[in-house]
Scaffold this motif. Structure first.
Motif, short mmCIF file in Angstrom:
data_model
loop_
_atom_site.label_atom_id
_atom_site.label_comp_id
_atom_site.label_asym_id
_atom_site.label_seq_id
_atom_site.Cartn_x
_atom_site.Cartn_y
_atom_site.Cartn_z
N GLY A 285 0.81 -1.21 0.00
CA GLY A 285 0.00 0.00 0.00
C GLY A 285 0.85 1.26 0.00
N ILE A 286 1.94 1.23 0.74
CA ILE A 286 2.83 2.40 0.79
C ILE A 286 3.45 2.65 -0.58
CG2 ILE A 286 5.05 3.20 1.70
CD1 ILE A 286 4.24 1.91 4.39
N ARG A 287 3.83 1.59 -1.27
CA ARG A 287 4.40 1.77 -2.61
C ARG A 287 3.37 2.38 -3.57
NH1 ARG A 287 9.37 -0.52 -3.91
NH2 ARG A 287 8.79 -0.52 -6.12
N LYS A 288 2.10 2.03 -3.40
CA LYS A 288 1.06 2.64 -4.23
C LYS A 288 0.97 4.15 -3.97
CE LYS A 288 -1.86 -1.47 -4.78
NZ LYS A 288 -3.18 -2.09 -4.46
N GLU A 289 1.08 4.51 -2.69
CA GLU A 289 1.06 5.94 -2.33
C GLU A 289 2.26 6.67 -2.92
OE1 GLU A 289 -0.18 7.09 1.76
OE2 GLU A 289 -0.13 4.93 2.14
N LEU A 290 3.41 6.03 -2.88
CA LEU A 290 4.61 6.66 -3.44
C LEU A 290 4.53 6.76 -4.95
CD1 LEU A 290 7.36 4.90 -1.26
CD2 LEU A 290 6.32 7.16 -0.91
#
Length: 301
Positions: A285-290
């Protein structure tokens, strides 16, 4: 020698049970060199030194020393609220790393330059043949002292004084330190979120945790600044700030950023209390935000 460019404040790799996992360090070393990181700052705030025993800190020092290379300068933070412990750590590091550093005692806090110099002098003397850095991070140490005054006093008392890891946003004090005695001392800038602000002041060496993750981005900021492309450089600095903010929003930057190293194939394991440890799904999920802010292309390789 004055170390330049990016120096990564490294994490303490751990097994799932929370014990140290020094077997990760050889690959960690290769990862940093591959991303053109010039040095390691071990056993610091990023490395959770305050949550480690002195023996664990020694184990980390020894492990990195076994992976020394001409490509990676090793600085070992040996500071401790106990002067006795700090001197013991300095003695242990003296023949293993390229330099040592200390921050001020952070429980019974120092309130004068004289006491700070005395503390640093005794520790530096335990590793007299390697450079000594003072680690200025007043937001955590509580030693909110003027670093130009420190250099004026310490330069007369500490023969192996090399410089300061300057983790503070007082850019005026930083500038004065950079120019003290015609730039004699190596003043390493340590505030990642205002990396761009250090460039016009002549900074040429930086220590920080996000240099583990975003080394290509910071080198791109530097290149754009040198080309006079300030708008583009500032936009990349904003992305670096958002990286910190996004990871921090998931439970606190230190622990979440440590776990993020696994996405590069460097499994540093869990964090110790009070830091947060997330599962693999959370990092997806964090990679999607980045990705949504166009940051993935600037991640370390």
């Amino acid at each position: 020698m004055k170390i330049k460019n990016l120096i990564a404040a490294t994490y303490a790799p751990m097994h799932q049970d929370g014990s140290l996992n020094a077997s990760v360090i050889p690959e960690y070393q290769r990862f940093l060199v591959r991303n053109k990181v010039s040095g390691v700052f071990m056993n610091g705030s990023t490395g959770d030194f305050a949550s480690l025993s002195p023996e664990e800190r020694k184990e980390i020092t020894t492990a990195w020393s076994k992976n020394k290379s001409s490509d990676l300068y090793l600085i070992d933070h040996v500071g401790d609220p106990s002067l006795k412990v700090a001197k013991d750590l300095a003695t242990h590091a003296a023949d293993k790393v390229d330099a040592i550093a200390v921050l001020a005692p952070f429980y019974f806090r120092l309130n004068s330059i004289e006491k700070l110099v005395q503390y640093c002098k005794e520790i530096a003397a335990c590793a007299p043949n390697i450079p000594f850095y003072y680690y200025h991070i007043p937001v955590l140490s509580g030693a909110n002292l003027n670093m130009l005054d420190f250099l004026k006093a310490a330069s007369k008392e500490i023969p192996n004084l090399e410089g300061i890891k300057f983790t503070n946003n007082n850019l005026i004090d930083f500038l004065h330190c950079k120019h003290f005695e015609d730039g004699k001392y190596n003043v390493l800038f340590g505030f990642d979120e205002i990396f761009i602000s250090s460039l016009p002041l002549g900074a040429d060496g930086w220590v920080g945790s996000t240099y583990n993750h975003l080394a290509p981005l910071y080198y791109k900021i530097k290149t754009l600044f040198e080309a006079g492309k300030m708008t583009e450089a500032a936009e990349l600095q904003r992305k670096a700030i958002r990286f910190v903010e996004i990871l921090d929003s998931h439970g606190g930057f230190n622990g979440v950023a440590k776990g993020f190293m696994k996405t590069f194939g460097i499994d540093c394991g869990p964090s110790r209390f009070p830091h947060t440890t997330l599962d693999d799904d959370a990092y997806k999920g964090i990679r999607k935000e980045l990705n949504a802010i166009g940051l993935l292309e600037y991640l370390s390789d």
